[in-house]
Scaffold this active site. Structure first.
Site, short mmCIF file in Angstrom:
data_model
loop_
_atom_site.label_atom_id
_atom_site.label_comp_id
_atom_site.label_asym_id
_atom_site.label_seq_id
_atom_site.Cartn_x
_atom_site.Cartn_y
_atom_site.Cartn_z
N MET A 159 9.62 34.81 20.84
CA MET A 159 11.25 34.51 20.64
C MET A 159 12.03 35.30 21.37
SD MET A 159 11.20 33.05 16.65
CE MET A 159 10.21 34.75 15.88
N ALA A 160 12.16 35.16 22.49
CA ALA A 160 12.83 35.91 23.40
C ALA A 160 14.45 35.62 23.39
CB ALA A 160 12.33 36.04 24.91
N GLY A 169 7.21 27.85 7.34
CA GLY A 169 8.01 29.33 6.92
C GLY A 169 9.35 29.12 7.62
N GLY A 170 9.69 29.91 8.76
CA GLY A 170 10.95 30.15 9.20
C GLY A 170 11.63 31.02 8.27
N TRP A 171 12.83 31.57 8.95
CA TRP A 171 13.32 32.98 8.42
C TRP A 171 13.61 32.34 7.03
CZ3 TRP A 171 13.94 37.80 9.91
CH2 TRP A 171 15.08 38.58 8.95
N GLY A 200 0.83 -1.14 -0.18
CA GLY A 200 -0.02 0.04 0.01
C GLY A 200 0.79 1.27 -0.10
N GLU A 244 8.38 35.44 9.23
CA GLU A 244 9.55 36.58 9.83
C GLU A 244 9.68 37.66 8.84
OE1 GLU A 244 12.58 34.65 11.91
OE2 GLU A 244 11.60 33.07 12.55
N TYR A 245 9.07 38.94 8.72
CA TYR A 245 7.85 39.32 9.53
C TYR A 245 7.20 40.10 8.78
CZ TYR A 245 11.27 37.98 13.46
OH TYR A 245 12.10 37.32 14.44
#
Length: 423
Positions: free
Chosen positions: A238-239, A130-132, A103, A172-173
């Site tokens: 995102m600190a 996504g991501g940078w 399968g 971003e962003y």
């Protein structure tokens, strides 16, 4: 979200604004508005980590994690979401995978994460998109009702085919008000598609929706925070990357406060958290994102001083994985005022700003006192094990991760073994 520094170098423009000074909250673990299921303790798992880093899904400390944010999926400018590495995602055969299955079946990280879900019913999996590096097409993908619908439908299709519990958007962003408006509309389209799928195939189950969000005011002041707070389950703040090779002086990577003006700290976590809450985001929806890596500074006389170069790193120049950052001859310095930590070797004048278990405990105490939703970490392969694990330290300090159950039944998946729950 990072690759991390190849991406972080491009954030120079976002690191111009200077935050005001902040007064620390009191230390006790005052709990405000705790979620019924407990606190989030999330971590990003990168599909490229299975290669050189040799970090596989089975290496995750699943019992300590509430959410695995699987990164990253790519997107086209017409809104179509798709796998950026199909071999890692769905094709790689792990030792217990058969080559003789009948399968259409899914393998790779997707199958391994599903097996972890079966064994750890409180661990949810989120598709991170996504991501940078892959944020370029977000403006176009979010620009019309048609492209937003395409995004939502294709993302939810992958989610149900792969057996995931929600979607995480990492744009971003947004650069202006038009993009910020379209971001909200995109998230609303995803929310509607998630709910429509649940109504048909998973009645009573709530698929979660989150974003990765900036801690720099030059970026978050463009966002429609109140609207985001309404449509999202969580905002992963995102600190980190408050300083790095782009900075004018060495500084903390992820300090809670900025009460010592002489340290030249360009940002601090408390300021961003307060601004998000003032902007209309419920505190309980803010998840404090913490780093499992450190940023390095060369030829510097100490914190807040000029430097020359970022030096080597674990995988990219200037970034050291937490699990390998210790350097012989370096002194560890805990900044009790700003709640940051760094190592400094005066013989070579190298400074590395990095979080530790003690700093992680401070941050969990802080997020509890503010009524935040929990912790999130970038990224899993950088952590240590045992008592020195930052993910584990957070989980223990939180009293264990969120206990809401994941979903195992995906009757509409295109994969035979997923529909059969890997039986």
């Amino acid at each position: 979200m990072p690759s991390l520094f190849a991406q972080s170098l491009a954030i120079i423009a976002t690191l111009q604004a200077t935050l005001g000074l902040a007064t620390p909250v009191s230390a006790p673990d005052t709990v405000i508005g705790k979620h019924a299921g407990g606190y989030v303790n999330a971590v990003y798992f990168t599909n490229w980590g299975i290669y050189g880093r040799n970090y596989q899904p089975a290496d995750l400390p699943a019992s300590q994690i509430s959410h695995v944010l699987y990164s990253f999926l790519n997107l086209s400018n017409n809104g179509t979401v798709y796998s950026g590495d199909s071999w890692a995602d769905i094709d790689k055969h792990y030792p217990n995978d058969s080559w003789n299955d009948v399968g259409t079946n899914v393998y790779g990280c997707v199958k391994q994460l599903y097996l972890l879900k079966k064994a750890n019913r409180n661990m949810k999996t989120m598709l991170s998109i996504g991501g940078w590096t892959w944020s370029t097409n977000f403006p176009a993908a979010a620009s019309t009702a048609a492209t937003r619908s395409n995004f939502a439908k294709s993302a939810v299709t992958i989610m149900k085919d792969w057996g995931f519990d929600g979607i995480d958007v990492d744009w971003e962003y947004p650069a202006d008000d038009v993009q910020a408006t379209n971001m909200v509309l995109l998230l609303q389209a995803i929310r509607e598609e998630l709910d429509a799928y649940a109504a048909k195939f998973a009645q009573g189950y709530h698929f979660q929706l989150s974003i990765a969000a900036p801690a720099g005011p030059a970026n978050y002041n463009k966002l429609h925070l109140g609207d985001l707070g309404k449509v999202l389950d969580y905002i992963n703040l995102m600190a980190y990357d408050f300083s790095g090779s782009w900075s004018n002086s060495s500084a903390h990577n992820a300090n809670l406060y900025a009460i010592r003006a002489n340290l030249n700290a360009p940002f601090n976590t408390d300021h961003a958290v307060n601004d998000y809450i003032k902007g209309g985001v419920p505190a309980s929806k803010i998840v404090l994102a913490l780093p499992i890596y450190g940023n390095s500074f060369q030829k510097t006389n100490g914190i807040g001083k000029p430097f020359s170069g970022a030096g080597d790193g674990s995988w990219e120049n200037g970034i050291w994985d937490y699990k390998v950052h210790s350097k012989a001859g370096a002194d560890g310095i805990y900044d009790d005022g700003d709640k940051g930590y760094y190592s400094y070797d005066p013989s070579v004048k190298e400074l590395i700003s990095i979080d530790t278990p003690d700093i992680t405990k401070d941050k969990v105490t802080y997020l509890k006192s503010k009524g935040l939703g929990g912790s999130m970490f970038w990224e899993a392969s950088s952590d240590r094990s045992g008592s020195q694990s930052l993910i584990g330290t957070s989980s223990n300090k939180l009293g264990g991760p969120d206990s809401t159950e994941n979903l195992l039944n995906y009757p509409d998946s295109k994969y035979d073994n997923m529909r059969k729950q890997m039986a």
